[in-house]
Design a protein around this motif. Structure first.
Motif, PDB file in Angstrom:
ATOM      1  N   ILE A 132       0.744  -1.215   0.035  1.00 34.50           N
ATOM      2  CA  ILE A 132      -0.015  -0.054   0.217  1.00 34.50           C
ATOM      3  C   ILE A 132       0.800   1.241   0.186  1.00 34.50           C
ATOM      4  O   ILE A 132       1.610   1.536   1.035  1.00 34.50           O
ATOM      5  N   LYS A 173      -2.185   5.638   2.070  1.00 32.96           N
ATOM      6  CA  LYS A 173      -3.769   5.595   2.193  1.00 32.96           C
ATOM      7  C   LYS A 173      -3.975   6.702   2.940  1.00 32.96           C
ATOM      8  O   LYS A 173      -3.545   7.145   4.353  1.00 32.96           O
ATOM      9  N   GLY A 207      -0.082   4.622   4.481  1.00 37.15           N
ATOM     10  CA  GLY A 207       0.441   3.449   3.709  1.00 37.15           C
ATOM     11  C   GLY A 207       1.328   2.635   4.325  1.00 37.15           C
ATOM     12  O   GLY A 207       1.804   3.040   5.502  1.00 37.15           O
ATOM     13  N   SER A 211      -6.841   4.726  -1.169  1.00 35.48           N
ATOM     14  CA  SER A 211      -5.412   4.104  -1.147  1.00 35.48           C
ATOM     15  C   SER A 211      -5.072   3.784  -2.494  1.00 35.48           C
ATOM     16  O   SER A 211      -5.826   3.677  -3.259  1.00 35.48           O
TER      17      SER A 211
END
Length: 374
Positions: free
Chosen positions: A2, A5, A62, A90
């Motif tokens: 990720i 986010k 993230g 995200s």
């Protein structure tokens, strides 16, 4: 992984701050992308058009770790704009793609490798750095930018001259028919005279990005100039741009001195009068005649269809009777840009000499406009 986010508005504002220079179509496809570089918790966003490079860094959540890629900047912005401001979004990396998720929406975006992104080579050495409030620079740019040339073959006119010397910063723009000059005092001393020409695209981008917040804690911008580059640092952003090469005209010789006739009059009434008479100017020449006589200013125009407009203003004028022609657009541009001002001063010599427009209570602004034969 990720990559980030965060909320839609945080990601969108970070992207918009760097995406102004991105062209939708480019000979180099990677230049339509924004370079995302994650190190630890921080994401760095960089855009370039080979002449200007803008970079900002933000904490956007993230996974922590190192990662870099490039993705279509405009596409990402267009998608984000359609989402609610407080929605959590995200970006995840999967193979050679980025997955953008927000609410129940999911977008799979193609990426290009980060190593293909051409970063601008920074000049090895810059001159002395100096700071001004962002509001000051924004005001200076707004006061002169309208007089820049557009696509002139004299390429050095397609931009703004910056002159930093001692405790003064001066900006000058001209297209050969008119010239705007504005200056401001600096808090610090610039030891050696620094003189550079900033390109038109850079000027427009700075006008967009600079804050006009005032007050004690107003944000500043730091400037550094090299032979062929300028570097601006402000609001967590770094802005590097190529300079325009060439010799800017000697503006001091263009600004008239000691004109014997002068009149101080209301900016708004004159602007309204010019806008009215401009309606009946010919499309090609845009010419208006200004008749200055004791107590009266008559503004007149006509066109090829033999239509005519005449408008009169009462003025406090006791000088010579002068009839002088101008391109009305040049006068309207200047007056419309001085929206904070109530009064302006016009200085004249005769029908064939350029006119000087100044502000009664501000010696730092000068606007010169050449007459035209009508």
């Amino acid at each position: 992984m990720i990559v980030l986010k965060t909320t839609q508005n945080q990601l969108l504002s970070a992207l918009q701050s760097v995406a102004g220079i991105v062209e939708r179509r480019h000979t180099l496809p990677v230049l339509a992308n924004v370079l995302l570089r994650k190190s630890g918790e921080t994401v760095q966003l960089t855009t370039s058009d080979l002449e200007i490079q803008i970079r900002t860094a933000a904490q956007l959540g993230g996974d922590s770790g190192n990662f870099s890629t490039t993705v279509g900047a405009r596409k990402l912005i267009d998608i984000l704009r359609t989402m609610p401001a407080d929605q959590t979004v995200s970006l995840e990396s999967q193979a050679s793609k980025l997955i953008l998720k927000g609410g129940k929406s999911k977008f799979t975006l193609q990426t290009l490798p980060a190593e293909d992104f051409p970063l601008v080579q920074e000049a090895p050495s810059f001159g002395t750095a100096f700071k001004v409030p962002q509001k000051t620079l924004k005001n200076l740019l707004d006061q002169v930018a309208f007089a820049m040339a557009v696509h002139d073959i004299r390429y050095y006119l397609n931009g703004i001259l910056f002159v930093a010397e001692g405790r003064q910063l001066s900006l000058v723009a001209t297209d050969g028919h008119r010239l705007a000059f504005s200056s401001a005092k600096l808090d610090t001393d610039v030891p050696n005279k620094q003189e550079v020409i900033l390109p038109r695209k850079t000027v427009i981008e700075l006008q967009r990005l600079l804050s006009d917040a005032g007050g004690e804690n107003q944000p500043h911008i730091e400037m550094q100039f090299a032979n062929n580059q300028a570097k601006f640092t402000f609001g967590g952003m770094e802005f590097v741009t190529k300079l325009v090469e060439g010799k800017f005209p000697d503006y001091n010789r263009v600004i008239p001195k000691n004109h014997k006739n002068s009149v101080t009059l209301g900016r708004a009434p004159l602007l309204a009068s010019l806008q009215r008479t401009a309606i009946l100017t010919s499309e090609k020449f845009k010419g208006v005649r200004l008749n200055f006589e004791p107590g009266t200013l008559r503004v007149a125009s006509n066109n090829a269809e033999q239509e005519e407009a005449v408008d009169e203003l009462d003025i406090d004028y006791g000088g010579d009777a002068i009839e002088i022609g101008f391109n009305v657009t040049y006068l309207i541009d200047a007056l419309a840009n001085m929206s904070q001002q109530e009064m302006i001063k016009i200085e004249l010599q005769d029908a064939n000499s350029s006119a000087l427009v100044t502000l009664p209570d501000d010696t730092n602004f000068k606007y010169v406009v050449m007459p035209m034969r009508i």
